[in-house]
Design a protein around this motif. Sequence first.
Motif, PDB file in Angstrom:
ATOM      1  N   GLY A  29      -7.939  -6.263   5.215  1.00 36.03           N
ATOM      2  CA  GLY A  29      -7.298  -5.096   5.809  1.00 36.03           C
ATOM      3  C   GLY A  29      -5.803  -5.021   5.535  1.00 36.03           C
ATOM      4  O   GLY A  29      -5.144  -4.066   5.928  1.00 36.03           O
ATOM      5  N   LYS A  32      -4.805  -5.340   0.042  1.00 41.03           N
ATOM      6  CA  LYS A  32      -4.889  -5.962  -1.281  1.00 41.03           C
ATOM      7  C   LYS A  32      -5.621  -5.080  -2.291  1.00 41.03           C
ATOM      8  O   LYS A  32      -5.146  -4.899  -3.418  1.00 41.03           O
ATOM      9  CB  LYS A  32      -5.597  -7.327  -1.190  1.00 41.03           C
ATOM     10  CG  LYS A  32      -4.880  -8.324  -0.299  1.00 41.03           C
ATOM     11  CD  LYS A  32      -5.584  -9.663  -0.267  1.00 41.03           C
ATOM     12  CE  LYS A  32      -6.976  -9.620   0.331  1.00 41.03           C
ATOM     13  NZ  LYS A  32      -7.013  -9.169   1.736  1.00 41.03           N
ATOM     14  N   THR A  33      -6.748  -4.531  -1.864  1.00 39.05           N
ATOM     15  CA  THR A  33      -7.511  -3.688  -2.787  1.00 39.05           C
ATOM     16  C   THR A  33      -6.726  -2.432  -3.126  1.00 39.05           C
ATOM     17  O   THR A  33      -6.667  -2.019  -4.293  1.00 39.05           O
ATOM     18  CB  THR A  33      -8.874  -3.308  -2.161  1.00 39.05           C
ATOM     19  OG1 THR A  33      -9.493  -4.492  -1.674  1.00 39.05           O
ATOM     20  CG2 THR A  33      -9.776  -2.645  -3.175  1.00 39.05           C
ATOM     21  N   ALA A  34      -6.095  -1.855  -2.109  1.00 38.32           N
ATOM     22  CA  ALA A  34      -5.287  -0.647  -2.331  1.00 38.32           C
ATOM     23  C   ALA A  34      -4.138  -0.943  -3.300  1.00 38.32           C
ATOM     24  O   ALA A  34      -3.822  -0.134  -4.178  1.00 38.32           O
ATOM     25  CB  ALA A  34      -4.750  -0.136  -0.994  1.00 38.32           C
ATOM     26  N   LYS A 184       2.632  -1.911   4.603  1.00 29.22           N
ATOM     27  CA  LYS A 184       2.476  -0.819   5.577  1.00 29.22           C
ATOM     28  C   LYS A 184       3.787  -0.513   6.315  1.00 29.22           C
ATOM     29  O   LYS A 184       3.765  -0.171   7.505  1.00 29.22           O
ATOM     30  CB  LYS A 184       1.334  -1.113   6.572  1.00 29.22           C
ATOM     31  CG  LYS A 184       0.017  -1.491   5.862  1.00 29.22           C
ATOM     32  CD  LYS A 184      -1.203  -1.303   6.729  1.00 29.22           C
ATOM     33  CE  LYS A 184      -2.440  -1.848   6.045  1.00 29.22           C
ATOM     34  NZ  LYS A 184      -3.651  -1.697   6.817  1.00 29.22           N
ATOM     35  N   ASP A 186       5.403   1.963   5.988  1.00 25.64           N
ATOM     36  CA  ASP A 186       5.430   3.415   6.262  1.00 25.64           C
ATOM     37  C   ASP A 186       5.022   3.725   7.705  1.00 25.64           C
ATOM     38  O   ASP A 186       5.353   4.777   8.237  1.00 25.64           O
ATOM     39  CB  ASP A 186       4.495   4.155   5.293  1.00 25.64           C
ATOM     40  CG  ASP A 186       3.050   3.651   5.417  1.00 25.64           C
ATOM     41  OD1 ASP A 186       2.832   2.445   5.153  1.00 25.64           O
ATOM     42  OD2 ASP A 186       2.169   4.446   5.790  1.00 25.64           O
ATOM     43  N   VAL A 259       1.968   0.335   0.250  1.00 28.30           N
ATOM     44  CA  VAL A 259       1.073   0.769  -0.822  1.00 28.30           C
ATOM     45  C   VAL A 259       0.718   2.239  -0.632  1.00 28.30           C
ATOM     46  O   VAL A 259       0.562   2.988  -1.587  1.00 28.30           O
ATOM     47  CB  VAL A 259      -0.214  -0.084  -0.830  1.00 28.30           C
ATOM     48  CG1 VAL A 259      -1.175   0.402  -1.903  1.00 28.30           C
ATOM     49  CG2 VAL A 259       0.120  -1.550  -1.041  1.00 28.30           C
ATOM     50  N   LYS A 260       0.580   2.629   0.628  1.00 23.26           N
ATOM     51  CA  LYS A 260       0.214   4.018   0.940  1.00 23.26           C
ATOM     52  C   LYS A 260       1.353   4.687   1.690  1.00 23.26           C
ATOM     53  O   LYS A 260       2.346   4.061   2.017  1.00 23.26           O
ATOM     54  CB  LYS A 260      -1.032   4.033   1.829  1.00 23.26           C
ATOM     55  CG  LYS A 260      -2.222   3.357   1.241  1.00 23.26           C
ATOM     56  CD  LYS A 260      -3.189   4.349   0.695  1.00 23.26           C
ATOM     57  CE  LYS A 260      -4.204   3.632  -0.178  1.00 23.26           C
ATOM     58  NZ  LYS A 260      -5.374   4.375  -0.503  1.00 23.26           N
TER      59      LYS A 260
END
Length: 282
Positions: A29, A32-34, A184, A186, A259-260
Motif C-alpha cells: 500500500g 511501489k507498484t504505482a 504520498k 500530496d 507518485v500520485k
Amino acid sequence: GVPIALHIFFFQAVASPPSSNFLLLGPSGAGKTAFTTLLETKSSLASNKSHSTHTSQQSTLVTVTLPPTVPTGSNRYRSDNDPSLKEAIRNPIKYRVRDTPGHGKLRVSQGISELQTMSQSKDIKTRLRGVVFMVDTAALVDEATLRDTATYLHDVLLFLQKRAKNGSSSKRTTDVPVLVAANKQDLFTALPPGAVKEKLEAEIDRIRKSKTKGLLDASADIGLEDEEEILGNDEQETFSFKLLEHEVGVKVDVIGGAVKGDLQEEFGSGVRRWEEWVGMCL
Ligand code: GDP
C-alpha cells in the motif's frame, strides 16, 4: 559500409552500459507498484515504446530511463551547454528497478531474500546500487503501521549492516545506500519527511531496545553468549540514521515525494528528488 541500423545498434551497445539495479521494498500500500508503473510510463514516453502493466502480486524487474536533466554521481552538469548533458539526452542512462510484492507475513522474508540475491552479485555492472524503501507517510500516524514499517526497515538495515561488516576492505564498491521514499506527500494528512525520519528512528530504537532485552533474558536463562548484532552497534546511544552511517557506513536518506496527486499530474515532478537520489548512486 556498415548499414545504418547496425551502426545504431553498435552505438547503443557500446554507449549504454548494462543497467544498474535498484531494489524497491516497503509495506504493501506504500505505492511501489504505482511508482514502478510511473517510471515505466515516463520512460516509454521518452522512447515512444509502450509499457506493460502489472499488479502488486508478483515481483517484477523493469528497465527505466533516468531523465537526462538528472545529474549522476559520476556526471554533474555545470550548465545547459555542457556536452555531457547533450550526450545524456542522446543516450539516456538506464537503470533497473525490482519491485517486490508486499503482502502479509511473507513480505519481509521475500523482500530480504530478494535483497540477499541481488546484493550477492559480484559483477560491478549488475550489482545492487541502492535500496528504495517506500513508505505511506499518511499511514504512519497509526501505531501498528509504524511498528510494522519500522520492523521491516530495521530488518533491511540489519541485513545491510551485516553485509557491510563481512565485506572486503574495498568498501566503496559494496556500499548499498538506502532511500526512504516518503511517499504520498500530496495528501494533507501526510507527515512531512522530517517527522517521518524521527518517527522511524524512534521506533527502530524501541525495536532495538526490546531485542537487546530479549537477548539478555535469553542469555541469562540458558547462559548463551550474546551473538546477535544490534543495529547501529552502539546500544548506549539512541538510534538514528546518522549513528548507523557513522558506526557501520550504511547511509540512509529520507526524501519526500508523491507518485500520485496534483504534484505529479501537473508537473511530473513528485518523484524528481528520488530520481536525483538514484542519479547520485550511478
Ligand atoms: P504497493 O502495495 O506498495 O505496490 O502500493 P500501490 O502502488 O498498489 O499503491 C497503493 C495505493 O496508494 C494505490 O491506490 C495508489 O493509487 C495509491 N498511491 C500511490 N502513491 C500515491 C501518492 O503519491 N499519493 C496518493 N494520494 N496515493 C498514492
